[in-house]
Design a protein around this motif. Sequence first.
Motif, PDB file in Angstrom:
ATOM      1  N   ASP A  58       0.812  -1.215   0.000  1.00 29.28           N
ATOM      2  CA  ASP A  58       0.000   0.000   0.000  1.00 29.28           C
ATOM      3  C   ASP A  58       0.848   1.269   0.000  1.00 29.28           C
ATOM      4  N   ASP A  62       0.039   4.331  -2.330  1.00 29.73           N
ATOM      5  CA  ASP A  62      -0.031   5.777  -2.029  1.00 29.73           C
ATOM      6  C   ASP A  62       0.738   6.576  -3.074  1.00 29.73           C
ATOM      7  N   GLY A 128       6.656   0.833   3.298  1.00 25.97           N
ATOM      8  CA  GLY A 128       6.139   1.627   4.416  1.00 25.97           C
ATOM      9  C   GLY A 128       6.183   0.836   5.698  1.00 25.97           C
ATOM     10  N   ASP A 155       5.305   8.127   3.946  1.00 28.47           N
ATOM     11  CA  ASP A 155       5.069   7.515   5.263  1.00 28.47           C
ATOM     12  C   ASP A 155       6.357   7.287   6.060  1.00 28.47           C
TER      13      ASP A 155
HETATM   14  N1  LIG Z   1      -3.422   0.351   5.834  1.00 29.04           N
HETATM   15  C1  LIG Z   1      -4.022   1.537   5.576  1.00 29.04           C
HETATM   16  O1  LIG Z   1      -5.175   1.742   5.774  1.00 29.04           O
HETATM   17  C2  LIG Z   1      -3.248   2.625   5.043  1.00 29.04           C
HETATM   18  C3  LIG Z   1      -1.929   2.431   4.685  1.00 29.04           C
HETATM   19  N2  LIG Z   1      -1.259   3.380   4.106  1.00 29.04           N
HETATM   20  C4  LIG Z   1      -0.006   3.083   3.487  1.00 29.04           C
HETATM   21  O2  LIG Z   1       0.209   1.688   3.450  1.00 29.04           O
HETATM   22  C5  LIG Z   1       1.490   1.380   3.957  1.00 29.04           C
HETATM   23  C6  LIG Z   1       1.507   0.023   4.518  1.00 29.04           C
HETATM   24  O3  LIG Z   1       1.153  -0.820   3.485  1.00 29.04           O
HETATM   25  P1  LIG Z   1       1.472  -2.370   3.481  1.00 29.04           P
HETATM   26  O4  LIG Z   1       0.940  -2.968   4.696  1.00 29.04           O
HETATM   27  O5  LIG Z   1       0.974  -2.913   2.216  1.00 29.04           O
HETATM   28  O6  LIG Z   1       3.015  -2.419   3.585  1.00 29.04           O
HETATM   29  P2  LIG Z   1       4.145  -1.832   2.597  1.00 29.04           P
HETATM   30  O7  LIG Z   1       5.189  -1.336   3.518  1.00 29.04           O
HETATM   31  O8  LIG Z   1       3.654  -0.940   1.566  1.00 29.04           O
HETATM   32  O9  LIG Z   1       4.637  -3.103   1.777  1.00 29.04           O
HETATM   33  C7  LIG Z   1       4.846  -4.301   2.430  1.00 29.04           C
HETATM   34  C8  LIG Z   1       5.148  -5.338   1.376  1.00 29.04           C
HETATM   35  O10 LIG Z   1       6.457  -5.147   0.892  1.00 29.04           O
HETATM   36  C9  LIG Z   1       7.141  -6.384   0.847  1.00 29.04           C
HETATM   37  N3  LIG Z   1       8.315  -6.300   1.699  1.00 29.04           N
HETATM   38  C10 LIG Z   1       8.386  -6.492   3.041  1.00 29.04           C
HETATM   39  N4  LIG Z   1       9.616  -6.274   3.496  1.00 29.04           N
HETATM   40  C11 LIG Z   1      10.355  -5.936   2.429  1.00 29.04           C
HETATM   41  C12 LIG Z   1      11.732  -5.597   2.282  1.00 29.04           C
HETATM   42  N5  LIG Z   1      12.565  -5.573   3.327  1.00 29.04           N
HETATM   43  N6  LIG Z   1      12.183  -5.267   1.051  1.00 29.04           N
HETATM   44  C13 LIG Z   1      11.351  -5.288  -0.003  1.00 29.04           C
HETATM   45  N7  LIG Z   1      10.035  -5.625   0.083  1.00 29.04           N
HETATM   46  C14 LIG Z   1       9.538  -5.933   1.281  1.00 29.04           C
HETATM   47  C15 LIG Z   1       6.172  -7.431   1.299  1.00 29.04           C
HETATM   48  O11 LIG Z   1       5.598  -8.020   0.194  1.00 29.04           O
HETATM   49  P3  LIG Z   1       5.953  -9.513  -0.280  1.00 29.04           P
HETATM   50  O12 LIG Z   1       6.864  -9.298  -1.446  1.00 29.04           O
HETATM   51  O13 LIG Z   1       6.621 -10.196   0.847  1.00 29.04           O
HETATM   52  O14 LIG Z   1       4.650 -10.086  -0.665  1.00 29.04           O
HETATM   53  C16 LIG Z   1       5.110  -6.669   2.032  1.00 29.04           C
HETATM   54  O15 LIG Z   1       3.827  -7.220   1.871  1.00 29.04           O
HETATM   55  C17 LIG Z   1       1.767   2.479   4.942  1.00 29.04           C
HETATM   56  O16 LIG Z   1       3.126   2.631   5.198  1.00 29.04           O
HETATM   57  C18 LIG Z   1       1.164   3.671   4.232  1.00 29.04           C
HETATM   58  O17 LIG Z   1       2.059   4.173   3.271  1.00 29.04           O
HETATM   59  C19 LIG Z   1      -1.875   4.669   3.821  1.00 29.04           C
HETATM   60  O18 LIG Z   1      -2.407   4.571   2.549  1.00 29.04           O
HETATM   61  C20 LIG Z   1      -2.939   5.025   4.821  1.00 29.04           C
HETATM   62  C21 LIG Z   1      -3.921   3.945   4.909  1.00 29.04           C
END
Ligand SMILES: NC(=O)C1=CN([C@@H]2O[C@H](COP(=O)(O)OP(=O)(O)OC[C@H]3O[C@@H](n4cnc5c(N)ncnc54)[C@H](OP(=O)(O)O)[C@@H]3O)[C@@H](O)[C@H]2O)[C@@H](O)CC1
Length: 521
Positions: A58, A62, A128, A155
């Motif tokens: 997510d 954004d 994020g 974020d």
């Molecule tokens: N929730 C809400 O209501 C709102 C949320 N909001 C926004 O959403 C964000 C959170 O979103 P999010 O939960 O999708 O997490 P996020 O950080 O974008 O991606 C995680 C994915 O990345 C991956 N990954 C993991 N580690 C990794 C690494 N070291 N290096 C590389 N990749 C890595 C892993 O995916 P995988 O490849 O393992 O499937 C995991 O699933 C928040 O910060 C804010 O910006 C706003 O819009 C307000 C409303």
Amino acid sequence: MPNAHTVDQVRAAEAPLLAGPPPGILMQRAVSGLVAYVARRLGRVHGARIVVLAGGGDNGGDALWAGARLAARGARVDALAPGRTHPEGSAALLAAGGRLHGPDPAPADEVARALVGEADLVLDGLLGIGGRGGLRPAHARLAAFAPPRRTVAVDVPSGVDADTGEVAGEAVRASATVTFGTHKRGLWLMPGAAHTGPVELVDIGLVLPEPDLRALDDADVAALLPVPGAASSKYRRGVLGLVAGSDAYPGAAVLAVGGALRGGAGYLRVITEGRLGAAPGDPHSRAADLVLRAHPEAVVTPIAPGDGTAMLAAGRVQAWAIGPGLAPGPPVRDLLATLLGADEPVVVDAGALDPLGELLGADPAVLRGRSAPVLVTPHEGEFARLTRLALGWDPRTTDTELARDRLGTVRRAAAATGATVLLKGARTLVVDPAGAAWANLTGSAWLGSAGTGDVLTGLIGSLLAAGVPATLAGAVGAHLHGRAAERAALPLAASDLPDLLPRVVTELLDGETAPKPGHCR
Ligand SMILES: NC(=O)C1=CN([C@@H]2O[C@H](COP(=O)(O)OP(=O)(O)OC[C@H]3O[C@@H](n4cnc5c(N)ncnc54)[C@H](OP(=O)(O)O)[C@@H]3O)[C@@H](O)[C@H]2O)[C@@H](O)CC1
Ligand SMILES: [K+]
């Protein structure tokens, strides 16, 4: 009061809003705030070149949605995707005329470098609050291309742990961070805090619990400052006993006295360590001479090293501060033991920290029997030594733990020693033994110079003597000290700071330095 929350707290606060209609509302609120920030910063969106670094979660959503809205307003938007992308975000970008590079084939390094090189602004949406561990290689490569002065983190700067501030490997360095709902704890904790730039908070309507970490703003500090009233007298305003300065290090006493006087102490008793003069009862110390020359309002009592009886005989005080300019050793340990036996609040700094570690090592409960607090003010090196002596921690492990989880490490030290710990640094932390924690958001890198800590100790001692509770005295002192540094002519010298405090305090009390809502430096 600005607050910071853990990722779990944010997730819990988001849950009810995510469950209800309309879908995607939180993300659209976040995107509106992000686009407003970008438009304000660019001045003109039409014709601007924007590069979006788009991760698969997510956070990437954004950034892609923001890219779509900016493209619709005439910006040229290119998104670089190291892996899968947020489906609705990338569709919106393409529909608005933006371009998507990757994930299949992955964007070539030359393409990424060229696009980023030409960009007016780069939006970092790689990762994020869902990130775990160091950035994966494809993400890390893109993060390394992001130009710090032209990058806005969405974020959290990607690669910075949103909870702990840990930076494991490559991480984006941003000129600003636009964060949603609340400050994430890691934005305020080193080393991650060095990656954020100023943080802009966008309200997305979360109902949040008690924060895990707090900060004071100017208005908070103005409300907490002890201000004399009609019934005040020099004694009622608080008497500070400052044990500082020796023949070897007399200047530290002058600096601490400067901080104490400008911290508003009504009466300052300074006890300096020196040699006894030729005649009995004629103690003399270089520090006493220097202090009196610089600050004639201080009442100075030179004592022979370790003479706790003479120290206490200097007169009644409401709080003590001990350490600046003292050489650690048995005489300082004796003085400190005497102070711990009396039940006033004590600030312990510099040359009194190792002696405190030794006292704690010998009797881990030495602070538990007191009703008045003890506030220790180490920098990182002193923290590692203090915890080695007091708790048997290995200093190398402590360094690693501080980089991995600074707040957690300081909380453990405060809980185990029974002291309130103020860990000095780029984001000074103040943590009490029960775990309540404040981060300081003021200051400047120029503060990292000899003697600035002595000024802080005097300042905090003054606040303690005036009756401000220990944790808040630390947080208020660090805030004022940082504000003074922000106003200093550069390069800053420690002795500039006391003279800058009156302007800072005057502005605070006049309400002139109130920061913009949601903005912290
Ligand atoms: N929730 C809400 O209501 C709102 C949320 N909001 C926004 O959403 C964000 C959170 O979103 P999010 O939960 O999708 O997490 P996020 O950080 O974008 O991606 C995680 C994915 O990345 C991956 N990954 C993991 N580690 C990794 C690494 N070291 N290096 C590389 N990749 C890595 C892993 O995916 P995988 O490849 O393992 O499937 C995991 O699933 C928040 O910060 C804010 O910006 C706003 O819009 C307000 C409303
Ligand atoms: K990010």
